[in-house]
Design a protein around this motif. Structure first.
Motif, PDB file in Angstrom:
ATOM      1  N   THR A   9      -8.166   5.409  -3.175  1.00 14.75           N
ATOM      2  CA  THR A   9      -7.397   5.323  -4.473  1.00 14.75           C
ATOM      3  C   THR A   9      -6.790   3.878  -4.971  1.00 14.75           C
ATOM      4  OG1 THR A   9      -5.313   6.265  -3.550  1.00 14.75           O
ATOM      5  CG2 THR A   9      -6.621   7.824  -4.500  1.00 14.75           C
ATOM      6  N   ASN A  10      -6.469   3.213  -3.848  1.00 13.98           N
ATOM      7  CA  ASN A  10      -5.871   1.648  -4.199  1.00 13.98           C
ATOM      8  C   ASN A  10      -6.649   1.167  -5.121  1.00 13.98           C
ATOM      9  OD1 ASN A  10      -4.570   2.358  -1.697  1.00 13.98           O
ATOM     10  ND2 ASN A  10      -6.526   1.630  -0.675  1.00 13.98           N
ATOM     11  N   ARG A  35       3.874  -5.154 -10.733  1.00 11.38           N
ATOM     12  CA  ARG A  35       2.770  -4.204 -10.201  1.00 11.38           C
ATOM     13  C   ARG A  35       1.408  -4.653 -10.100  1.00 11.38           C
ATOM     14  NH1 ARG A  35       6.370  -2.623  -8.152  1.00 11.38           N
ATOM     15  NH2 ARG A  35       7.681  -0.865  -8.691  1.00 11.38           N
ATOM     16  N   ASP A  93      -0.218   1.875  -3.162  1.00 15.49           N
ATOM     17  CA  ASP A  93      -0.190   3.231  -4.048  1.00 15.49           C
ATOM     18  C   ASP A  93       0.222   3.092  -5.652  1.00 15.49           C
ATOM     19  OD1 ASP A  93       2.358   2.485  -2.820  1.00 15.49           O
ATOM     20  OD2 ASP A  93       3.064   4.560  -2.784  1.00 15.49           O
ATOM     21  N   ILE A  94       1.229   1.854  -5.744  1.00 15.29           N
ATOM     22  CA  ILE A  94       1.216   1.705  -6.886  1.00 15.29           C
ATOM     23  C   ILE A  94       0.933   0.362  -7.820  1.00 15.29           C
ATOM     24  CG2 ILE A  94       3.450   3.331  -7.101  1.00 15.29           C
ATOM     25  CD1 ILE A  94       5.117   0.805  -6.418  1.00 15.29           C
ATOM     26  N   VAL A 202      -6.499   4.564 -15.689  1.00 17.31           N
ATOM     27  CA  VAL A 202      -5.936   4.394 -14.526  1.00 17.31           C
ATOM     28  C   VAL A 202      -4.546   3.578 -14.803  1.00 17.31           C
ATOM     29  CG1 VAL A 202      -7.034   2.234 -13.753  1.00 17.31           C
ATOM     30  CG2 VAL A 202      -5.986   3.721 -12.128  1.00 17.31           C
ATOM     31  N   TYR A 203      -4.463   2.580 -15.767  1.00 13.18           N
ATOM     32  CA  TYR A 203      -3.297   1.985 -16.123  1.00 13.18           C
ATOM     33  C   TYR A 203      -2.515   3.034 -16.909  1.00 13.18           C
ATOM     34  CZ  TYR A 203       0.002  -1.019 -18.258  1.00 13.18           C
ATOM     35  OH  TYR A 203       1.283  -1.633 -18.289  1.00 13.18           O
ATOM     36  N   SER A 205      -2.112   6.109 -16.694  1.00 13.24           N
ATOM     37  CA  SER A 205      -1.422   7.228 -15.850  1.00 13.24           C
ATOM     38  C   SER A 205      -0.585   6.749 -14.670  1.00 13.24           C
ATOM     39  CB  SER A 205      -2.414   7.996 -15.056  1.00 13.24           C
ATOM     40  OG  SER A 205      -3.425   7.112 -14.164  1.00 13.24           O
ATOM     41  N   THR A 206      -0.851   5.619 -14.263  1.00  8.71           N
ATOM     42  CA  THR A 206      -0.033   4.708 -13.138  1.00  8.71           C
ATOM     43  C   THR A 206       1.273   4.346 -13.880  1.00  8.71           C
ATOM     44  OG1 THR A 206      -2.077   4.134 -12.019  1.00  8.71           O
ATOM     45  CG2 THR A 206       0.044   3.016 -11.216  1.00  8.71           C
ATOM     46  N   SER A 207       1.092   3.451 -15.089  1.00  7.91           N
ATOM     47  CA  SER A 207       2.139   2.894 -15.535  1.00  7.91           C
ATOM     48  C   SER A 207       3.443   4.076 -16.152  1.00  7.91           C
ATOM     49  CB  SER A 207       1.942   1.842 -16.779  1.00  7.91           C
ATOM     50  OG  SER A 207       1.128   2.842 -17.650  1.00  7.91           O
ATOM     51  N   GLN A 209       4.164   6.308 -14.532  1.00  9.79           N
ATOM     52  CA  GLN A 209       4.958   7.035 -13.656  1.00  9.79           C
ATOM     53  C   GLN A 209       5.915   5.997 -12.999  1.00  9.79           C
ATOM     54  OE1 GLN A 209       2.139   7.462 -10.091  1.00  9.79           O
ATOM     55  NE2 GLN A 209       0.887   8.687 -11.486  1.00  9.79           N
TER      56      GLN A 209
END
Ligand code: ADP
Length: 211
Positions: A9-10, A35, A93-94, A202-203, A205-207, A209
């Motif tokens: 997932t990285n 990030r 992970d982030i 991906v950006y 959903s990750t951002s 969090q």
């Protein structure tokens, strides 16, 4: 945290383009964004102690405009990524890894697939080879780069790119590749890269969090 080697997932982005297309310029700027972690493979090689066996191998390949062998390159990449993760300069992970100068052939792309998930490849396109050669000659003077110092090596580096690196573009699905005109001013290139990144699932959903 150690870089999880079997983890898929990285998230990573690749900046791909011929020598002189501005990969390093863009990668450095992107790496200043929270990030985003910039990894420049050429910089890592250049930082090697040239008295060591590895350092000597780098000089012998790069001074001919050739690629360093894949196992060596990926091994060094992995060791450096483990260091960065171990010291928390990179949080797998982030953080988004910005890969600049790696992968440089399809075999390297396959090896990297074991460790990272590539969400987008930014192809800095510059069909004008004279412009690339001009940029490399300018850089040779400013940065004292051996591998940019002669026209023979410059031409060999461009040929290596065509034969070995460009086929990577076919390795990833078409919707994972964004072509950007590298002859535009750097700020416009940057703007196109960022516009694309912020649209990616991906950006988004990750951002959301990250606070
Ligand atoms: P540029 O930014 O001009 O394309 P780099 O600084 O990335 O060049 O790389 C300089 C040299 O280092 C390359 O010509 C090659 O010999 C070696 N090198 C860098 N990255 C890789 C890689 N992923 N695989 C093999 N060799 C590499």
């Amino acid at each position: 945290m150690k870089f999880p080697s079997s983890h898929k997932t990285n998230p990573a982005f690749i900046i791909l383009g011929p020598p002189g297309s501005g990969k390093g310029t863009q990668g450095k700027i992107l790496g200043t964004i929270p990030r985003f972690v910039h990894f420049a493979c050429g910089d890592l090689f250049r930082s090697l102690d040239t008295r060591t066996a590895l350092g000597k191998q780098f000089v012998s390949y790069s001074s001919r405009g050739e690629l360093v062998p894949d196992e060596l390159t990926i091994g060094l990449w992995k060791a450096q990524i483990d260091n960065l993760a171990g010291t928390h300069l990179y949080k797998p992970d982030i953080d988004f890894l910005i890969l600049d100068g790696i992968p440089r052939n399809v075999q390297q792309a396959k090896l990297l697939d074991q460790y990272v998930q590539v969400h987008q490849v930014f192809h800095l396109s510059c069909p004008n080879r004279d412009e690339l050669a001009r940029r490399m000659r300018k850089r040779a003077l400013k940065e004292n780069r051996l591998d940019d110092a002669s026209d023979t090596v410059i031409n060999q580096r461009i040929a290596t790119y065509e034969a070995e690196t460009k086929p990577i573009l076919q390795y990833y699905p078409a919707d994972h590749v964004t072509v950007i005109d590298a002859t535009q001013p750097p700020v416009k290139v940057l703007s196109e890269v960022i516009q694309r990144i912020i649209q990616l699932p991906v950006y988004q959903s990750t951002s959301s969090q990250i606070v």
